[in-house]
Design an enzyme around this catalytic site. Structure first.
Site, PDB file in Angstrom:
ATOM      1  N   THR A  35       0.787  -1.111   0.036  1.00 25.06           N
ATOM      2  CA  THR A  35      -0.004  -0.033  -0.003  1.00 25.06           C
ATOM      3  C   THR A  35       0.754   1.206   0.114  1.00 25.06           C
ATOM      4  OG1 THR A  35      -1.473  -1.248   1.302  1.00 25.06           O
ATOM      5  CG2 THR A  35      -2.125   1.050   1.296  1.00 25.06           C
ATOM      6  N   ASP A  88       1.669   5.074   6.845  1.00 15.91           N
ATOM      7  CA  ASP A  88       2.091   3.758   6.622  1.00 15.91           C
ATOM      8  C   ASP A  88       0.958   2.831   6.549  1.00 15.91           C
ATOM      9  OD1 ASP A  88       3.782   1.480   6.669  1.00 15.91           O
ATOM     10  OD2 ASP A  88       4.998   2.125   8.524  1.00 15.91           O
ATOM     11  N   ASP A  91      -1.372  -4.264   8.758  1.00 15.72           N
ATOM     12  CA  ASP A  91      -2.071  -5.720   8.445  1.00 15.72           C
ATOM     13  C   ASP A  91      -3.486  -5.797   9.184  1.00 15.72           C
ATOM     14  OD1 ASP A  91       0.590  -6.946   7.298  1.00 15.72           O
ATOM     15  OD2 ASP A  91       1.158  -6.499   9.132  1.00 15.72           O
ATOM     16  N   GLY A 104       5.276  -7.520   6.752  1.00 10.75           N
ATOM     17  CA  GLY A 104       6.455  -7.312   5.847  1.00 10.75           C
ATOM     18  C   GLY A 104       7.878  -7.059   6.725  1.00 10.75           C
ATOM     19  N   GLU A 110       9.304   1.156  11.477  1.00 12.78           N
ATOM     20  CA  GLU A 110       8.049   1.760  11.323  1.00 12.78           C
ATOM     21  C   GLU A 110       7.464   2.456  12.674  1.00 12.78           C
ATOM     22  OE1 GLU A 110       5.984  -0.966   7.556  1.00 12.78           O
ATOM     23  OE2 GLU A 110       6.006  -1.614   9.635  1.00 12.78           O
TER      24      GLU A 110
HETATM   25  C1  5RP Z   1       5.283  -3.865   7.052  1.00 20.32           C
HETATM   26  C2  5RP Z   1       4.101  -3.604   7.405  1.00 20.32           C
HETATM   27  C3  5RP Z   1       3.103  -3.168   6.413  1.00 20.32           C
HETATM   28  O1  5RP Z   1       2.850  -1.689   6.517  1.00 20.32           O
HETATM   29  C4  5RP Z   1       2.081  -4.121   6.452  1.00 20.32           C
HETATM   30  O2  5RP Z   1       2.515  -5.601   6.308  1.00 20.32           O
HETATM   31  C5  5RP Z   1       1.173  -4.033   5.275  1.00 20.32           C
HETATM   32  O3  5RP Z   1       1.654  -4.115   4.105  1.00 20.32           O
HETATM   33  P1  5RP Z   1       0.634  -4.310   2.772  1.00 20.32           P
HETATM   34  O4  5RP Z   1       0.461  -2.640   2.603  1.00 20.32           O
HETATM   35  O5  5RP Z   1       1.521  -4.948   1.724  1.00 20.32           O
HETATM   36  O6  5RP Z   1      -0.530  -4.978   2.747  1.00 20.32           O
HETATM   37  O7  5RP Z   1       3.760  -3.418   8.433  1.00 20.32           O
HETATM   38  O8  5RP Z   1       6.164  -4.105   8.168  1.00 20.32           O
END
Ligand code: 5RP
Length: 230
Positions: A35, A88, A91, A104, A110
């Site tokens: 995202t 940011d 999940d 991720g 973060e």
């Molecule tokens: C990485 C994260 C991401 O922000 C989270 O996994 C969301 O990822 P995506 O936008 O690919 O669904 O916390 O550490």
């Protein structure tokens, strides 16, 4: 339309809506994940069109590389310990804007960047909204490798089913050279602040993926477009 393509278009809606909140002269935090990639591309387009930010602090090496390749000026927390805005992904997002992050693997940087920002805005597609944290996604706990086994036992004593994260058959190491213990709590996380406190007291734990009382707003993309919470 296949579900993943639909979900991806909702992520794009959220990322592009959030990019519009960035103003001239800001120092911002740039999140990680798919995202956030849409946010980063949209920000790069705005910079090409004349937006002038002071700099962006990336929350992962991957985000830093992408932003740099797209011509977004980068900075760091030594130069700018206070940020105007951090954007940011997540999940899971509950009704209080409590989050699980770290799918991720970037949760430590973060969380540091989010806590340095005056305002932290989370962007996500609608599938990330949950009524209770931890029912769909394991809670990632970043841990010093030396302490992985004792920390794992302490997490199990808190009721977690613990998985040491692997990637392509190899031990997964974060940007900070730590490991991640993915914790599934059967029945979900019933008391997130209490769990956060208990996990943070375990020696060897660096950080958890619970982001509580941090997000000021959520920008959610879905079939009806973008909604902003609260
Ligand atoms: C990485 C994260 C991401 O922000 C989270 O996994 C969301 O990822 P995506 O936008 O690919 O669904 O916390 O550490």
């Amino acid at each position: 339309m296949p579900h993943e393509i639909q979900q991806d278009s909702w992520k794009q809606l959220a990322g592009e809506a959030a990019a519009k909140l960035i103003e001239d002269g800001m120092v911002i935090g740039l999140g990680s994940g798919s995202t956030a990639v849409y946010l980063i591309y949209a920000l790069a387009r705005r910079i090409q069109a004349g937006l002038s930010i002071v700099g962006a602090v990336p929350t992962s090496k991957a985000t830093g590389e992408l932003a740099n390749n797209l011509g977004i000026p980068l900075t760091d927390l030594d130069t700018h310990p206070e940020l105007d805005l951090d954007i940011d992904g997540a999940d899971e997002i509950d009704s209080q804007l409590g989050l699980i992050k770290g799918g991720g693997g970037a949760l430590l940087r973060e969380k540091i960047v989010a806590s340095a920002a005056q305002s932290f805005i989370v962007i996500a597609d609608i599938t990330k909204q949950v009524r209770q944290l931890g029912l769909k996604t394991p809670l990632p706990v970043e841990t010093i490798p030396f302490a992985a086994t004792p920390v794992r036992k302490r997490l199990e004593a808190l009721g977690a089913i613990v998985q040491l994260r692997q990637l392509a058959g190899q031990l997964y190491l974060t940007d900070n050279n730590n490991v991640i213990l993915d914790c599934t709590f059967p029945g979900g996380i019933t008391d997130p602040p209490d769990l956060e406190n208990r996990i943070k007291r375990i020696v060897g734990v660096v950080e958890t993926g619970l982001f509580l009382n941090m997000a000021r707003q959520a920008i959610i993309g879905g079939p009806e477009g973008v909604k902003v919470l609260p």
